[in-house]
Enzyme design. Sequence first.
Site, PDB file in Angstrom:
ATOM      1  N   ASN A  43       0.854  -1.190   0.000  1.00  0.00           N
ATOM      2  CA  ASN A  43       0.000   0.000   0.000  1.00  0.00           C
ATOM      3  C   ASN A  43       0.889   1.239   0.000  1.00  0.00           C
ATOM      4  OD1 ASN A  43      -1.817   2.050   0.491  1.00  0.00           O
ATOM      5  ND2 ASN A  43      -2.280   1.442   2.606  1.00  0.00           N
ATOM      6  N   HIS A  60      -9.652   0.519   4.975  1.00  0.00           N
ATOM      7  CA  HIS A  60      -8.349   0.751   5.619  1.00  0.00           C
ATOM      8  C   HIS A  60      -8.573   1.654   6.836  1.00  0.00           C
ATOM      9  CE1 HIS A  60      -4.271   2.188   6.323  1.00  0.00           C
ATOM     10  NE2 HIS A  60      -3.868   1.133   5.650  1.00  0.00           N
ATOM     11  N   GLU A  71      -7.081   4.124   7.937  1.00  0.00           N
ATOM     12  CA  GLU A  71      -6.975   5.569   7.683  1.00  0.00           C
ATOM     13  C   GLU A  71      -8.266   6.105   7.055  1.00  0.00           C
ATOM     14  OE1 GLU A  71      -3.248   5.345   5.558  1.00  0.00           O
ATOM     15  OE2 GLU A  71      -2.284   4.717   7.418  1.00  0.00           O
ATOM     16  N   LYS A  91       0.016   4.294  -0.224  1.00  0.00           N
ATOM     17  CA  LYS A  91      -0.676   5.452   0.381  1.00  0.00           C
ATOM     18  C   LYS A  91      -0.538   6.686  -0.543  1.00  0.00           C
ATOM     19  CE  LYS A  91       0.163   3.445   4.861  1.00  0.00           C
ATOM     20  NZ  LYS A  91      -0.086   3.564   6.267  1.00  0.00           N
ATOM     21  N   GLY A 103       2.156   2.138  10.638  1.00  0.00           N
ATOM     22  CA  GLY A 103       3.000   3.315  10.434  1.00  0.00           C
ATOM     23  C   GLY A 103       3.713   3.786  11.681  1.00  0.00           C
ATOM     24  N   SER A 117       3.416  -2.234  10.195  1.00  0.00           N
ATOM     25  CA  SER A 117       4.877  -2.134  10.315  1.00  0.00           C
ATOM     26  C   SER A 117       5.607  -3.441  10.008  1.00  0.00           C
ATOM     27  CB  SER A 117       5.249  -1.608  11.701  1.00  0.00           C
ATOM     28  OG  SER A 117       4.707  -0.314  11.889  1.00  0.00           O
ATOM     29  N   GLY A 145       2.762  -1.245   4.292  1.00  0.00           N
ATOM     30  CA  GLY A 145       2.663   0.168   3.942  1.00  0.00           C
ATOM     31  C   GLY A 145       4.039   0.741   3.662  1.00  0.00           C
ATOM     32  N   GLU A 202      -5.165  -5.483  10.657  1.00  0.00           N
ATOM     33  CA  GLU A 202      -4.182  -4.429  10.831  1.00  0.00           C
ATOM     34  C   GLU A 202      -4.477  -3.676  12.128  1.00  0.00           C
ATOM     35  OE1 GLU A 202      -2.346  -3.091   6.916  1.00  0.00           O
ATOM     36  OE2 GLU A 202      -4.275  -2.104   6.999  1.00  0.00           O
TER      37      GLU A 202
HETATM   38  C1  PEP Z   1      -0.872  -0.060   5.895  1.00  0.00           C
HETATM   39  O1  PEP Z   1      -0.925   1.083   5.487  1.00  0.00           O
HETATM   40  O2  PEP Z   1      -1.778  -0.864   5.572  1.00  0.00           O
HETATM   41  C2  PEP Z   1       0.248  -0.463   6.729  1.00  0.00           C
HETATM   42  C3  PEP Z   1       0.241  -1.670   7.235  1.00  0.00           C
HETATM   43  O3  PEP Z   1       1.239   0.458   6.920  1.00  0.00           O
HETATM   44  P1  PEP Z   1       2.672   0.208   7.617  1.00  0.00           P
HETATM   45  O4  PEP Z   1       3.245  -1.070   7.048  1.00  0.00           O
HETATM   46  O5  PEP Z   1       3.488   1.401   7.259  1.00  0.00           O
HETATM   47  O6  PEP Z   1       2.439   0.074   9.079  1.00  0.00           O
END
Ligand code: PEP
Length: 249
Positions: free
Chosen positions: A9, A95, A97, A11, A173, A208, A229, A167
């Site tokens: 992803n 998601h 966000e 973003k 993030g 992460s 991400g 998640e």
């Molecule tokens: C995501 O945006 O779905 C995500 C898991 O981000 P990150 O890996 O940066 O935590």
Amino acid sequence: MAKPLIAGNWKMHGSAASATALASHLAQHWNASATPQMVVFPPFVHLADVKRALSGSDIALGAQNLSQYANGAYTGEVSAQMLRDLGCDYVLVGHSERRAVFAESNETVAEKFVAAQGCGLMPILCVGETLQQRQQQKTLQVVAQQIAAVVERAGQENVCRAVIAYEPVWAIGKGETASPEQAQQVHRAIRAQLGDAGKTTTLLYGGSVKAENAADLFIQPDIDGGLVGGASLEAQEFLNIAQQLIEQD
Ligand code: PEP
């Protein structure tokens, strides 16, 4: 057996040039015979460039969001069919966000899920708890409710045909990852909620994920891959994460 999947992803990062360069690097270095499906999720405006850069590779294209509506006076929205026209096979739905920053409710997420499947897009339904909800020991309840809202509208069979990404919001993030045991506990509960048809549903972990922690997560019995991400913006790091998934196979 659930099909393994590694998803990136991107973003709201990058330019047309950097998105094309990232996709080209992945296309050149991703072994077409590798078992996990790889899929990348660039911003809407880079989908066409990335599609071109991926041509000839086995890497699939996905969008980060879609409208719940098929067409009409919805300024700024993008429909499922428009994404199909651009060559997308996947779309992220719900998601964290989108849920937190753009106030998407469980019901809106469910409508988007149905719109995606109705056009032949594979939804990746994202679910997960906030830190506060985890501290209040509501993790399993919150995740179960997020899935139940989609089951109610789309039906159990259709949810089982999709991909679900667990998640934890507190891990996205933040450089914090759920421990493999914490992640597996939630994945096991999701699998149980889905019943028999869910035995082959692909369940991803996100939050992460990096090359250094991926192996311990991917080895868990109910984790079939990752939604990545930040680390998916670096081609070599993303390929290294994908390699950890190949090695679990
Ligand atoms: C995501 O945006 O779905 C995500 C898991 O981000 P990150 O890996 O940066 O935590």
